[in-house]
Scaffold this motif. Sequence first.
Motif, PDB file in Angstrom:
ATOM      1  N   GLN A  79     104.940  88.784  51.854  1.00 48.28           N
ATOM      2  CA  GLN A  79     104.424  90.136  52.088  1.00 48.28           C
ATOM      3  C   GLN A  79     103.125  90.095  52.892  1.00 48.28           C
ATOM      4  OE1 GLN A  79     104.265  91.406  47.951  1.00 48.28           O
ATOM      5  NE2 GLN A  79     105.809  92.987  48.374  1.00 48.28           N
ATOM      6  N   LEU A  80     102.257  89.160  52.578  1.00 46.48           N
ATOM      7  CA  LEU A  80     100.986  89.042  53.307  1.00 46.48           C
ATOM      8  C   LEU A  80     101.217  88.652  54.759  1.00 46.48           C
ATOM      9  CD1 LEU A  80      99.022  87.325  50.459  1.00 46.48           C
ATOM     10  CD2 LEU A  80      98.400  89.512  51.505  1.00 46.48           C
ATOM     11  N   HIS A  81     102.135  87.715  54.979  1.00 44.68           N
ATOM     12  CA  HIS A  81     102.444  87.289  56.342  1.00 44.68           C
ATOM     13  C   HIS A  81     103.023  88.467  57.138  1.00 44.68           C
ATOM     14  CE1 HIS A  81     103.698  84.859  59.731  1.00 44.68           C
ATOM     15  NE2 HIS A  81     104.903  85.394  59.611  1.00 44.68           N
ATOM     16  N   LEU A  82     103.971  89.191  56.540  1.00 43.07           N
ATOM     17  CA  LEU A  82     104.590  90.331  57.218  1.00 43.07           C
ATOM     18  C   LEU A  82     103.553  91.422  57.519  1.00 43.07           C
ATOM     19  CD1 LEU A  82     107.144  91.631  58.323  1.00 43.07           C
ATOM     20  CD2 LEU A  82     107.598  92.525  56.027  1.00 43.07           C
ATOM     21  N   HIS A 105      96.868  91.556  62.436  1.00 41.03           N
ATOM     22  CA  HIS A 105      95.605  90.963  62.007  1.00 41.03           C
ATOM     23  C   HIS A 105      95.888  89.763  61.112  1.00 41.03           C
ATOM     24  CE1 HIS A 105      96.262  93.026  58.257  1.00 41.03           C
ATOM     25  NE2 HIS A 105      95.964  94.217  58.740  1.00 41.03           N
ATOM     26  N   CYS A 106      94.868  89.165  60.532  1.00 39.12           N
ATOM     27  CA  CYS A 106      94.992  87.853  59.896  1.00 39.12           C
ATOM     28  C   CYS A 106      95.060  87.882  58.367  1.00 39.12           C
ATOM     29  CB  CYS A 106      93.854  86.953  60.344  1.00 39.12           C
ATOM     30  SG  CYS A 106      92.236  87.527  59.790  1.00 39.12           S
ATOM     31  N   ILE A 107      95.516  88.971  57.748  1.00 35.08           N
ATOM     32  CA  ILE A 107      95.566  89.018  56.290  1.00 35.08           C
ATOM     33  C   ILE A 107      96.403  87.869  55.722  1.00 35.08           C
ATOM     34  CG2 ILE A 107      97.534  90.597  56.106  1.00 35.08           C
ATOM     35  CD1 ILE A 107      94.399  90.605  53.856  1.00 35.08           C
ATOM     36  N   GLY A 108      97.394  87.406  56.454  1.00 32.59           N
ATOM     37  CA  GLY A 108      98.224  86.293  55.989  1.00 32.59           C
ATOM     38  C   GLY A 108      97.429  85.027  55.733  1.00 32.59           C
ATOM     39  N   LEU A 152      91.388  94.564  51.404  1.00 32.05           N
ATOM     40  CA  LEU A 152      91.157  93.396  50.574  1.00 32.05           C
ATOM     41  C   LEU A 152      90.123  93.799  49.535  1.00 32.05           C
ATOM     42  CD1 LEU A 152      91.954  90.385  50.370  1.00 32.05           C
ATOM     43  CD2 LEU A 152      89.945  89.871  51.752  1.00 32.05           C
ATOM     44  N   ILE A 153      90.489  93.657  48.270  1.00 28.69           N
ATOM     45  CA  ILE A 153      89.629  94.061  47.164  1.00 28.69           C
ATOM     46  C   ILE A 153      89.248  92.823  46.370  1.00 28.69           C
ATOM     47  CG2 ILE A 153      89.564  95.369  45.000  1.00 28.69           C
ATOM     48  CD1 ILE A 153      91.524  97.331  46.346  1.00 28.69           C
ATOM     49  N   GLY A 154      87.985  92.728  46.014  1.00 29.47           N
ATOM     50  CA  GLY A 154      87.529  91.568  45.263  1.00 29.47           C
ATOM     51  C   GLY A 154      86.538  91.947  44.181  1.00 29.47           C
ATOM     52  N   ARG A 155      86.256  90.958  43.351  1.00 30.63           N
ATOM     53  CA  ARG A 155      85.311  91.156  42.246  1.00 30.63           C
ATOM     54  C   ARG A 155      84.344  89.976  42.200  1.00 30.63           C
ATOM     55  NH1 ARG A 155      87.359  92.105  36.119  1.00 30.63           N
ATOM     56  NH2 ARG A 155      87.099  89.887  35.922  1.00 30.63           N
ATOM     57  N   PRO A 156      83.476  89.872  43.197  1.00 25.85           N
ATOM     58  CA  PRO A 156      82.584  88.715  43.263  1.00 25.85           C
ATOM     59  C   PRO A 156      81.527  88.680  42.159  1.00 25.85           C
ATOM     60  CG  PRO A 156      82.051  90.263  44.996  1.00 25.85           C
ATOM     61  CD  PRO A 156      83.288  90.780  44.319  1.00 25.85           C
ATOM     62  N   ASN A 157      81.098  89.844  41.694  1.00 29.25           N
ATOM     63  CA  ASN A 157      80.045  89.906  40.666  1.00 29.25           C
ATOM     64  C   ASN A 157      80.471  90.780  39.498  1.00 29.25           C
ATOM     65  OD1 ASN A 157      78.214  88.312  42.152  1.00 29.25           O
ATOM     66  ND2 ASN A 157      77.736  90.077  43.423  1.00 29.25           N
ATOM     67  N   ARG A 191      85.197  95.802  44.289  1.00 31.59           N
ATOM     68  CA  ARG A 191      84.718  96.482  45.489  1.00 31.59           C
ATOM     69  C   ARG A 191      85.632  96.179  46.664  1.00 31.59           C
ATOM     70  NH1 ARG A 191      81.620  93.630  49.247  1.00 31.59           N
ATOM     71  NH2 ARG A 191      81.247  91.463  48.720  1.00 31.59           N
ATOM     72  N   ILE A 192      85.525  96.986  47.682  1.00 33.82           N
ATOM     73  CA  ILE A 192      86.271  96.768  48.918  1.00 33.82           C
ATOM     74  C   ILE A 192      85.566  95.648  49.682  1.00 33.82           C
ATOM     75  CG2 ILE A 192      86.970  97.774  51.118  1.00 33.82           C
ATOM     76  CD1 ILE A 192      87.011 100.513  49.635  1.00 33.82           C
ATOM     77  N   ILE A 193      86.272  94.564  49.907  1.00 31.45           N
ATOM     78  CA  ILE A 193      85.729  93.447  50.689  1.00 31.45           C
ATOM     79  C   ILE A 193      85.902  93.736  52.177  1.00 31.45           C
ATOM     80  CG2 ILE A 193      85.924  90.967  51.176  1.00 31.45           C
ATOM     81  CD1 ILE A 193      84.970  91.538  48.321  1.00 31.45           C
ATOM     82  N   GLU A 194      87.099  94.230  52.516  1.00 32.87           N
ATOM     83  CA  GLU A 194      87.421  94.481  53.916  1.00 32.87           C
ATOM     84  C   GLU A 194      88.519  95.532  53.974  1.00 32.87           C
ATOM     85  OE1 GLU A 194      89.582  91.637  57.091  1.00 32.87           O
ATOM     86  OE2 GLU A 194      87.705  90.830  56.289  1.00 32.87           O
ATOM     87  N   ILE A 195      88.431  96.427  54.923  1.00 33.14           N
ATOM     88  CA  ILE A 195      89.495  97.400  55.169  1.00 33.14           C
ATOM     89  C   ILE A 195      89.619  97.592  56.672  1.00 33.14           C
ATOM     90  CG2 ILE A 195      87.943  99.354  54.779  1.00 33.14           C
ATOM     91  CD1 ILE A 195      90.424 100.907  53.754  1.00 33.14           C
ATOM     92  N   ASN A 196      90.823  97.368  57.186  1.00 35.38           N
ATOM     93  CA  ASN A 196      91.054  97.442  58.625  1.00 35.38           C
ATOM     94  C   ASN A 196      92.372  98.131  58.920  1.00 35.38           C
ATOM     95  OD1 ASN A 196      88.770  95.956  59.679  1.00 35.38           O
ATOM     96  ND2 ASN A 196      89.684  94.171  58.738  1.00 35.38           N
ATOM     97  N   GLY A 197      92.385  98.827  60.048  1.00 30.10           N
ATOM     98  CA  GLY A 197      93.608  99.418  60.553  1.00 30.10           C
ATOM     99  C   GLY A 197      94.337  98.432  61.449  1.00 30.10           C
ATOM    100  N   TYR A 198      95.251  98.949  62.234  1.00 26.58           N
ATOM    101  CA  TYR A 198      96.039  98.148  63.160  1.00 26.58           C
ATOM    102  C   TYR A 198      95.115  97.345  64.080  1.00 26.58           C
ATOM    103  CZ  TYR A 198      99.552  97.051  66.690  1.00 26.58           C
ATOM    104  OH  TYR A 198     100.387  96.394  67.551  1.00 26.58           O
TER     105      TYR A 198
END
Length: 93
Positions: free
Chosen positions: A11-14, A21-24, A52-57, A61-68
């Motif tokens: 799913q990530l590769h697709l 973009h490079c989510i894969g 991309l959502i993460g929990r570093p602390n 939080r939203i780590i990264e959000i990108n469109g096409y």
Amino acid sequence: CGIEPLQSEEQLHLEGVLMHHCIGSFAYDIAFNKYLYAYHVKSPSNEEATVLIGRPNLTWRIIEINGYANTPVSEETHKFVKDWLQQHTDNLY
């Protein structure tokens, strides 16, 4: 509209191929890290994005959000994801 999890390497590769973009490249980190998740977003205005959502602390939080092709998303889409995250932080898998 909605937000759907990207749970497998396939799913990530697709997602990376379709969204150009490079989510894969995050597949390993997502597969083996309980604090990093990826989702496909379709906003109420039909804008599509990957988040991309993460929990570093210990706070989600939203780590990264990108469109096409890594284009920035609209304020509306960013708010849509932020609101969704605030409502669902206890239910992230």
